[in-house]
Write a protein that holds these residues in place. Structure first.
Motif, PDB file in Angstrom:
ATOM      1  N   GLU A  91       0.851  -1.183   0.000  1.00 29.42           N
ATOM      2  CA  GLU A  91       0.000   0.000   0.000  1.00 29.42           C
ATOM      3  C   GLU A  91       0.886   1.231   0.000  1.00 29.42           C
ATOM      4  O   GLU A  91       1.790   1.358   0.822  1.00 29.42           O
ATOM      5  N   THR A  93       0.658   5.185   0.464  1.00 27.01           N
ATOM      6  CA  THR A  93      -0.226   6.230   0.975  1.00 27.01           C
ATOM      7  C   THR A  93       0.524   7.551   0.970  1.00 27.01           C
ATOM      8  O   THR A  93       1.654   7.631   1.451  1.00 27.01           O
ATOM      9  N   ASN A 126      -6.283  -1.332  -6.122  1.00 25.00           N
ATOM     10  CA  ASN A 126      -7.262  -0.459  -5.475  1.00 25.00           C
ATOM     11  C   ASN A 126      -6.704   0.944  -5.409  1.00 25.00           C
ATOM     12  O   ASN A 126      -5.487   1.134  -5.300  1.00 25.00           O
ATOM     13  N   HIS A 128      -7.926   4.708  -3.481  1.00 24.27           N
ATOM     14  CA  HIS A 128      -8.894   5.409  -2.642  1.00 24.27           C
ATOM     15  C   HIS A 128      -8.377   6.799  -2.295  1.00 24.27           C
ATOM     16  O   HIS A 128      -7.177   6.970  -2.040  1.00 24.27           O
ATOM     17  N   HIS A 130      -9.335   9.906   0.420  1.00 26.51           N
ATOM     18  CA  HIS A 130     -10.112  10.235   1.617  1.00 26.51           C
ATOM     19  C   HIS A 130      -9.810  11.666   2.022  1.00 26.51           C
ATOM     20  O   HIS A 130      -8.632  12.034   2.153  1.00 26.51           O
ATOM     21  N   LYS A 136      -5.842  15.652   2.550  1.00 28.32           N
ATOM     22  CA  LYS A 136      -6.364  14.390   2.004  1.00 28.32           C
ATOM     23  C   LYS A 136      -5.331  13.280   2.136  1.00 28.32           C
ATOM     24  O   LYS A 136      -4.140  13.537   2.345  1.00 28.32           O
ATOM     25  N   ILE A 138      -4.337   9.722  -0.018  1.00 25.88           N
ATOM     26  CA  ILE A 138      -4.521   8.903  -1.206  1.00 25.88           C
ATOM     27  C   ILE A 138      -3.802   7.582  -0.962  1.00 25.88           C
ATOM     28  O   ILE A 138      -2.627   7.570  -0.601  1.00 25.88           O
ATOM     29  N   THR A 139      -4.523   6.478  -1.153  1.00 23.36           N
ATOM     30  CA  THR A 139      -3.937   5.155  -0.960  1.00 23.36           C
ATOM     31  C   THR A 139      -4.103   4.344  -2.241  1.00 23.36           C
ATOM     32  O   THR A 139      -5.212   4.219  -2.761  1.00 23.36           O
TER      33      THR A 139
END
Length: 157
Positions: A91, A93, A126, A128, A130, A136, A138-139
């Motif tokens: 992941e 982020t 994926n 995302h 948020h 913000k 971002i992942t």
């Protein structure tokens, strides 16, 4: 766990680490973020025996380049890059101080530039975004190995 610098000045990831974060601010270029990716994924491969293909390494570097570049270009203040292994994925982020959420532009073959988010979304499992109180997050999730059974494509050579 955080990052430390090795004897050669390059990032080194502590043994046993499955995550790393680094703050980017000021006039830092994208090169330190790309070095962090390479050092982290090489450590994941050697210390944990997890498959990390060359293709995965390149794609994670590409995603990090795009996301950190955008954060540095459009957001006030520093951005925080975190990398974390979650099963057979990594992941990526990026947190920044801009409350405006990114949007993918409508397809336009004549448009020059501003295709980075499209590319990121195309190579990730994926993606995302948020909104947070001060910006913000971002992942993007990417596979560590190329084959469905979890083996690195590099292991077939």
């Amino acid at each position: 766990m955080g990052q430390t610098a090795g004897d050669d000045g390059q990032p080194s990831i502590p043994a046993g680490s499955v995550s790393v974060s680094q703050l980017f601010e000021g006039d830092e270029g994208i090169a330190p973020a790309r070095h962090l990716v390479r050092a982290f994924l090489a450590g994941v491969r050697s210390a944990h025996g997890l498959p990390v293909s060359s293709r995965a390494m390149s794609l994670v570097e590409l995603v990090v380049s795009e996301l950190v570049t955008n954060a540095r270009k459009y957001a006030p203040g520093p951005c925080l890059l975190s990398l974390e292994v979650q099963g057979d994925n990594v992941e990526v982020t990026v947190r920044d101080g801009n409350i405006v959420l990114p949007a993918v532009s409508a397809p336009d073959p004549s448009r020059i530039g501003q295709h980075g988010l499209e590319v990121v979304m195309a190579v990730c499992r994926n993606f995302h975004v948020h909104q947070e109180p001060m910006g913000k997050r971002i992942t993007a999730t990417l596979a560590l190995a190329d084959d469905p059974d979890g083996r690195s494509a590099d292991s077939h050579l």
